[in-house]
Each structure stands twice: as C-alpha cells, then as structure tokens.
Enzyme design. Structure first.
Site, PDB file in Angstrom:
ATOM      1  N   ARG A 165       0.727  -0.615   0.242  1.00 21.86           N
ATOM      2  CA  ARG A 165      -0.346  -0.235   0.042  1.00 21.86           C
ATOM      3  C   ARG A 165       1.161   1.559   0.141  1.00 21.86           C
ATOM      4  O   ARG A 165       1.858   1.409   0.393  1.00 21.86           O
ATOM      5  CB  ARG A 165      -0.765   0.193   1.344  1.00 21.86           C
ATOM      6  CG  ARG A 165      -2.232  -0.683   1.057  1.00 21.86           C
ATOM      7  CD  ARG A 165      -3.057  -0.597   2.331  1.00 21.86           C
ATOM      8  NE  ARG A 165      -2.588  -0.940   3.637  1.00 21.86           N
ATOM      9  CZ  ARG A 165      -1.606  -0.210   4.696  1.00 21.86           C
ATOM     10  NH1 ARG A 165      -1.459   0.876   4.702  1.00 21.86           N
ATOM     11  NH2 ARG A 165      -1.498  -1.042   5.871  1.00 21.86           N
TER      12      ARG A 165
ATOM     13  N   HIS B  93     -10.891  -2.267  11.333  1.00 25.77           N
ATOM     14  CA  HIS B  93      -9.279  -2.759  11.643  1.00 25.77           C
ATOM     15  C   HIS B  93      -9.571  -3.916  12.749  1.00 25.77           C
ATOM     16  O   HIS B  93      -9.058  -3.774  12.991  1.00 25.77           O
ATOM     17  CB  HIS B  93      -9.204  -1.603  10.968  1.00 25.77           C
ATOM     18  CG  HIS B  93      -7.088  -2.890  10.190  1.00 25.77           C
ATOM     19  ND1 HIS B  93      -5.920  -2.391  10.300  1.00 25.77           N
ATOM     20  CD2 HIS B  93      -7.170  -3.293   9.638  1.00 25.77           C
ATOM     21  CE1 HIS B  93      -5.853  -3.184  10.124  1.00 25.77           C
ATOM     22  NE2 HIS B  93      -6.088  -3.511   9.186  1.00 25.77           N
TER      23      HIS B  93
ATOM     24  N   SER C 286      -1.130  -3.446  11.017  1.00 28.39           N
ATOM     25  CA  SER C 286      -0.853  -4.363  10.100  1.00 28.39           C
ATOM     26  C   SER C 286       0.375  -5.319  11.155  1.00 28.39           C
ATOM     27  O   SER C 286       1.269  -4.062  11.859  1.00 28.39           O
ATOM     28  CB  SER C 286      -0.633  -3.691   9.273  1.00 28.39           C
ATOM     29  OG  SER C 286      -1.406  -3.269   8.463  1.00 28.39           O
TER      30      SER C 286
ATOM     31  N   TYR D  83      -0.956  -3.110  -6.791  1.00 29.94           N
ATOM     32  CA  TYR D  83      -1.150  -4.024  -5.224  1.00 29.94           C
ATOM     33  C   TYR D  83      -2.174  -3.785  -4.288  1.00 29.94           C
ATOM     34  O   TYR D  83      -2.383  -2.860  -4.611  1.00 29.94           O
ATOM     35  CB  TYR D  83       0.549  -3.838  -5.367  1.00 29.94           C
ATOM     36  CG  TYR D  83       0.737  -4.615  -4.267  1.00 29.94           C
ATOM     37  CD1 TYR D  83       1.926  -6.079  -4.975  1.00 29.94           C
ATOM     38  CD2 TYR D  83       0.504  -4.378  -2.828  1.00 29.94           C
ATOM     39  CE1 TYR D  83       2.060  -6.653  -4.136  1.00 29.94           C
ATOM     40  CE2 TYR D  83       1.455  -5.822  -2.044  1.00 29.94           C
ATOM     41  CZ  TYR D  83       1.844  -7.118  -2.841  1.00 29.94           C
ATOM     42  OH  TYR D  83       2.085  -8.145  -1.882  1.00 29.94           O
TER      43      TYR D  83
ATOM     44  N   ASP E 224      -9.561  -9.859   9.544  1.00 26.45           N
ATOM     45  CA  ASP E 224      -8.952  -8.055   9.087  1.00 26.45           C
ATOM     46  C   ASP E 224     -10.368  -7.186   9.222  1.00 26.45           C
ATOM     47  O   ASP E 224      -9.384  -5.856   9.322  1.00 26.45           O
ATOM     48  CB  ASP E 224      -8.294  -8.373   7.927  1.00 26.45           C
ATOM     49  CG  ASP E 224      -7.243  -7.055   7.388  1.00 26.45           C
ATOM     50  OD1 ASP E 224      -6.672  -6.525   8.271  1.00 26.45           O
ATOM     51  OD2 ASP E 224      -7.353  -6.436   5.908  1.00 26.45           O
TER      52      ASP E 224
ATOM     53  N   LYS F 282      -9.432  -2.316   1.617  1.00 26.19           N
ATOM     54  CA  LYS F 282      -9.458  -1.182   2.499  1.00 26.19           C
ATOM     55  C   LYS F 282     -10.482   0.244   2.409  1.00 26.19           C
ATOM     56  O   LYS F 282     -10.376   1.117   2.832  1.00 26.19           O
ATOM     57  CB  LYS F 282      -7.975  -0.484   2.840  1.00 26.19           C
ATOM     58  CG  LYS F 282      -7.073  -1.724   3.093  1.00 26.19           C
ATOM     59  CD  LYS F 282      -6.808  -2.113   4.442  1.00 26.19           C
ATOM     60  CE  LYS F 282      -5.741  -3.256   4.896  1.00 26.19           C
ATOM     61  NZ  LYS F 282      -6.539  -3.742   6.117  1.00 26.19           N
TER      62      LYS F 282
ATOM     63  N   ARG G 291       1.982 -12.026   0.048  1.00 23.60           N
ATOM     64  CA  ARG G 291       0.766 -11.887   0.348  1.00 23.60           C
ATOM     65  C   ARG G 291       0.945 -13.422   0.021  1.00 23.60           C
ATOM     66  O   ARG G 291       0.475 -14.310  -1.053  1.00 23.60           O
ATOM     67  CB  ARG G 291       0.277 -11.501  -0.323  1.00 23.60           C
ATOM     68  CG  ARG G 291       0.287  -9.707   0.529  1.00 23.60           C
ATOM     69  CD  ARG G 291       0.030  -9.724   1.330  1.00 23.60           C
ATOM     70  NE  ARG G 291       0.768  -7.984   2.285  1.00 23.60           N
ATOM     71  CZ  ARG G 291      -0.018  -7.873   3.704  1.00 23.60           C
ATOM     72  NH1 ARG G 291      -1.148  -8.483   4.017  1.00 23.60           N
ATOM     73  NH2 ARG G 291       0.447  -6.734   3.560  1.00 23.60           N
TER      74      ARG G 291
ATOM     75  N   CYS H 234       1.040  -7.222  13.759  1.00 23.74           N
ATOM     76  CA  CYS H 234       1.599  -7.666  14.774  1.00 23.74           C
ATOM     77  C   CYS H 234       0.297  -8.839  14.962  1.00 23.74           C
ATOM     78  O   CYS H 234       0.139  -8.872  15.888  1.00 23.74           O
ATOM     79  CB  CYS H 234       0.578  -6.076  15.393  1.00 23.74           C
ATOM     80  SG  CYS H 234       1.399  -4.856  15.614  1.00 23.74           S
TER      81      CYS H 234
HETATM   82  O1  SAT Z   1      -2.086  -4.478   1.478  1.00 22.93           O
HETATM   83  S1  SAT Z   1      -3.378  -4.287   2.109  1.00 22.93           S
HETATM   84  O2  SAT Z   1      -3.876  -3.367   2.088  1.00 22.93           O
HETATM   85  O3  SAT Z   1      -4.789  -5.346   1.300  1.00 22.93           O
HETATM   86  C1  SAT Z   1      -2.643  -5.006   2.923  1.00 22.93           C
HETATM   87  C2  SAT Z   1      -1.874  -4.663   4.181  1.00 22.93           C
HETATM   88  O4  SAT Z   1      -1.234  -3.566   3.834  1.00 22.93           O
HETATM   89  O5  SAT Z   1      -2.512  -4.155   5.301  1.00 22.93           O
HETATM   90 MN    MN Z   2      -5.531  -5.306   8.027  1.00 20.46          MN
END
Ligand code: SAT
Ligand code: MN
Length: 597
Positions: free
Chosen positions: A69, A239, A261, A210, A286, A219, A379, A263
C-alpha cells in the site's frame, strides 16, 4: 449487463473515459476464474504451481516498485480539508478529479475493462454493502473473486435501483499499438493515486496493481468509505479480526481485535489454544462491521470472503490453520518459487532448498544470496472457507454478538500483557492512544518513539480522527452499558533486558483470552490499578507455562514511571486534534494523570 440504471450510466461514462478495447462483465463463475488464470498463464503473468503440491495455486510477481500500500499516495478528498483531518492526505476533490481524469483518459487502451459487482458481507445480509469495481487488471479480478463475493448473485440483488459504491481502478499502463505488455504493468509512484471521495462514496485508484491499492473492496471501501457510512448511519467499520472462543463447557463468546498491520491479527484469529478444552474459531482476520441488533448488542460481520495474509513468518508453528488454508486454490504474490514448483518464504518453518527463484524472478542460492527470497510483504490470497478453523457463523447474515474488543500494538515496554478498561469511555481513551513503538531503521531519529495508531485505523480513516473518537463515544451512548462489549488493551510484545520477548505469544495467548472470557462471566478476579483492571496473580491460568517469574511479574503490573511518560506523550499527541478532541478523552487523560500521582 444489468438493469441498474445508475450502474449502466456509470459504466458507459467510465468506458468513454478509459477507452478499453472491450468490456467484460464478471459473472463470478468458476469457469470465468479458470479462463482468466489460463489467460494469465499463457502470457507468463501467472505461474501455475505444481498441482501435486499446491493444486489450483498460482504465483505472481509484482513490479519491485509496486509491492505494498502507498500511504503517501492515498488521499481522502472530502469537500472540506478539515473533514479529512490531520492524519490524512488531502487534495481538493475538484482538482484531484481533474488530475485523475487526465490520467484515466485512455488509460485502458489496448486492454479489457472488467466490471466486478461485489458484495462486502454475505449477499443480501442487512449488514452487507455492494460495490462495483471497474479494473483493467485480470489479477485484480482473480483476487477479488477470492476476497469478496462477486458476479451475478450480486447484480441480481442490486436490481434496477439498488445502491452501490463505484470503485474505478486502472493499473495506469495503456497499451498503445506496438507496445509490449510488461509482466506487471503499473505507473510510476508520482502518478499513483489511491483516492476517496467520501461525500460521493466514490473510489478512484490509479497506477498500482497491488493489494489494498487495487483490491478496492478491502481497505478503500470496507474501511475508508465504510467508516464514513458508519459514522453517518450509527455503526462501526473497523480494522479488526473476529474470533469465536469456546470454553471446555461448550459456552461460546465472540471477540474482535484491533491491531496494526504486522502485529499478528491473522495468527490471533486462527489461534490454536494451548489450554486443554478451549477452542478458537475464525470469523474474520482483518475487518469487522458492527451494528446494533434489536437486543441492543453489537453484532459483527466479516465483510470479506478471503484472507490476504502476509506470507513471511507464517509457519506450522505460528499459524497451522493458515498453512492448511493455502495448500490449494491460493494465489501467491512475491513469494519464492522452488525447483519443484512449490512456494517458500522466510519463516515458513523449514530451511530453504539450495536453489530458489526469488520474488523478482532471479536465481537465489542458500548461503550465498544476501537478500530475502520472498518479499517481506509477500502475500497469499486464499478463500476463508478453506480455513480449518473457520467458524460456521462466519457467513451468519445477522452477524455475531460481540462480547469483548481487544486493542493493542507492539510495545516492548510500559504496556502490560492485558488491561481491562473501567468503562466504554475509558476503553475509547485506550483505543485512541494505542500504537506501536518504531523499530524499523527507516526513521532512525524516531526509534523508541510510539507511533500512535488509534484503533489501528490510522491508514484507514475516511474522515477526521477527532470526529471518529466522538463517534466511538456516541456508539457507547446508543445502548445500555452492560450490553456494550468490554474493551481490553493487550500487548504480546514486551521485551526483557536482552531484547527477547517475555511472553511466548501465539497459542499461549489463549491464556489471556481465557481470563477475558472469565471476566465477562464475572468469574476471574482482577485488581484495580491506575491504568485499568489487571489480572490478579492467580486469576491468569499459567499452568505449564515456562516464563521467568520476575519477567512475568513485570508484564502483569503497572510500570508507574513508564505510564507517567506515556501520559505526557499522549498529552502532546492529543494536540494535533485541536478543538476536535472530545472533552471526554481530555478528561480521561486528566483522570489518568491523577491516578498515577
Ligand atoms: O495491502 S493491504 O492494504 O490489503 C494489506 C495491508 O497493508 O494491511
Ligand atoms: Mn489489515
């Protein structure tokens, strides 16, 4: 094809703007999914894995500039800058739209425009919402089919006048005549825009293929836009993981957990308890959407249908359920490839073979190659229903009633293992100050400082965080206090003098979940401290756990000096909210100061 008038109009307008060679309406069928994958295989974009080892699995490699991201290219373009708040990037919507209209103009030349109707949450559930993503990336279509419910059932439900959130996406790489399509088309960083127009409930994403930049249901919609809808409609878009925990007597409760993210949200959601007789099942890993039921309790759904998990560090030890889940029908991105057509990543739980192809497609030799073989943010995209720990309730249309909310980050010092808030308001205060200590070498002058990440929503807020705190406080007034979930601040990441983790974590976290469960039942004891209610030494089940007793004591007591510094730091952090900081939170901070004296 649809009878939905607004949708047809939007598709026509966007096709006129982006000028794709063709338009494909996704029906969501298996044959469509298979033929898309075959098409990507034939172009060398998808690598089929060995069907004997990973049936139905494919590997993708993104461009090295497009691996995560992009927070600095993510915008909340509300009409007024003040509504985006101090923690979001803002550009005036008119000007951003004009910039992006130029970018989108002809951006799909030479490509297919896919139309993906998708439902966040079970199709037709009163807690679900519909979106339609336009994309020129078949990779995005394949991922969206795993991560959400897509296709015909969604269009049928949408009908001629149903509402949807329009999500426009392009990788930003038109194919002009004579041009060769690269393996992972995308645009340079300064042309990437992940944009949200909250008043219009509209998402425009350009230049990245991505993850959260491109799978717009996740998100962008389920957190940023949904947080605005939730504020306006009186619910919560968070979240958070959702888990179901069952005690040895067969009694169950549902718990959500907000963690930034990296953790261990996915690991906690799929936890295998070390305590005999206890069981944890997964509802989501998530995102949680929570609304009040008729009985005045908060009910949560997982709006997603798959897991988009970080591969490195996932092993049979850290997360056996995830390992099972990714055995088949899984899309991998940026992991390493073995010579026999399997995947490998750092922390998979066994040694790398002597030779691999790394995430950039280069030869990698054990003991020689210096760089990691898998990208640290590589991922897996895998269907939730394949998870051995998935709860049958994960598709419950009415959601599951939430008894407790966990919050927490990575804090090597100060924050104890578990701390029960005194009240909803106190819990919101703790949520507003949570965060992780900065350890990465990137911002070296900040190491040791706490990056506050309220409710783990910092990168995912669709509006002003001060208003978000007020919304949380308001939610607490919408029902009677005993019906609200109790809020617990947990921290698995305390370190000792040698820098080693004190608490073993993973399955042992079931000990903390048990204490919380029994607190909710009015059974486990606690001691009131200046920061909240902590377990009494014998209320936490430590049977068979081998942890140094004095270190254990340190994570179960209040570090007064540390908390005094914490309170001071929070005071300066709170200044960024200016007049938007709810007075209830300023009062909570004053009261904490008083109690620490
Ligand atoms: O790439 S995502 O935003 O879906 C996953 C993340 O960064 O927590
Ligand atoms: Mn997340």
């Amino acid at each position: 094809m649809t009878s939905n008038i607004r949708l047809n109009k939007w598709i026509h307008e966007m096709a006129d703007l982006c000028r794709p060679d063709r338009i494909h309406w996704c029906d969501g069928s298996d044959s469509e999914y298979q033929s898309l994958l075959q098409m990507m295989v034939s172009k060398g974009v998808a690598i089929p894995l060995n069907p004997k080892k990973r049936p139905g699995c494919y590997l993708f490699r993104s461009h090295p500039s497009d691996v995560a991201r992009v927070e600095n290219r993510t915008f909340i373009s509300s009409l007024r800058q003040d509504d985006a708040g101090p923690t979001n990037n803002w550009i005036d919507p008119q000007s951003l739209k004009s910039t992006m209209t130029d970018l989108f103009s002809g951006s799909m030349v030479g490509r297919t425009m896919y139309v993906i109707p998708f439902s966040m949450g079970p199709v037709g559930s009163p807690l679900s919402k519909i979106g339609v993503e336009i994309t020129d990336s078949p990779y995005v279509v394949a991922n969206m089919r795993i991560m959400t419910r897509i296709g015909k059932p969604v269009l049928d439900f949408l009908g001629s006048d149903g509402e949807f959130v329009p999500c426009l996406h392009s990788v930003g790489y038109p194919l002009l005549p004579g041009m060769v399509d690269p393996q992972w088309p995308c645009a340079p960083i300064e042309k990437k825009f992940i944009s949200h127009f909250p008043e219009e409930r509209l998402i425009w994403s350009y230049g990245s293929g991505y993850g959260g930049n491109a799978l717009l249901g996740k998100k962008c919609f389920a957190l940023r836009i949904a947080s605005v809808q939730a504020r306006d409609e009186g619910w919560l878009a968070e979240h958070m993981l959702i888990l179901k925990i069952t005690n040895p007597e067969g009694k169950s409760k549902y718990i959500t957990g907000a963690f930034p993210s990296a953790c261990g949200k996915t690991n906690l959601a799929m936890l295998v308890p070390t305590l005999p007789g206890w069981k944890v099942e997964t509802v989501g890993d998530d995102i949680a959407w929570m609304k009040f039921g008729k009985d005045g309790r908060l009910y949560a759904i997982n709006p997603e249908a798959g897991f988009f998990g970080v591969a490195p560090g996932t092993s049979a030890q850290s997360n056996p359920n995830a390992m099972k889940c990714v055995e088949k029908n899984t899309l991998f991105t940026n992991v390493a490839l073995t010579d026999d057509g399997d995947v490998w990543w750092e922390g998979i739980g066994y040694d790398a073979p002597d030779h691999l192809i790394d995430w950039q497609g280069r030869d990698w030799y054990k003991g020689q190659s210096k760089e990691p073989a898998a990208h640290p943010n590589s991922r897996f995209t895998t269907p939730a229903h394949q998870c051995p720990s998935i709860s049958p309730d994960w598709i419950a249309e009415e959601g599951v009633p939430i008894s407790a909310i966990l919050i927490g980050g990575r804090r090597p010092s100060t924050i104890p293992l578990v701390n029960e808030s005194f009240s909803w308001e106190h819990g919101v205060f703790l949520g507003s100050i949570m965060g992780s200590e900065i350890t990465a070498a990137t911002i070296s002058d900040q190491i040791g400082k706490v990056r506050r990440d309220p409710f783990a929503m910092l990168p995912f807020m669709g509006y002003h965080i001060g208003d978000y705190f007020r919304h949380w406080l308001n939610i607490g007034k919408m029902t009677t206090p005993e019906k609200l979930p109790k809020i617990y601040y947990v921290n698995w990441f305390r370190k000792n003098a040698e820098g080693k983790f004190i608490w073993p974590g993973y399955g042992e976290n079931s000990r903390v979940l048990k204490w919380i469960f029994e607190r909710l039942e009015g059974k486990a004891a606690s001691q009131k401290t200046p920061i909240g209610n902590l377990p009494t030494p014998d209320s936490l089940d430590l049977d068979g756990l081998r942890v140094n007793p004095s270190e254990l004591a340190s994570i179960l007591t209040v570090d007064l000096g540390g908390w005094k510094r914490e309170a001071e730091d929070v005071r300066s952090y709170y200044r960024i909210f200016e007049n938007k900081l709810p007075s209830a939170l300023a009062d909570q901070l004053d009261q904490l100061d008083q109690r620490l004296r």
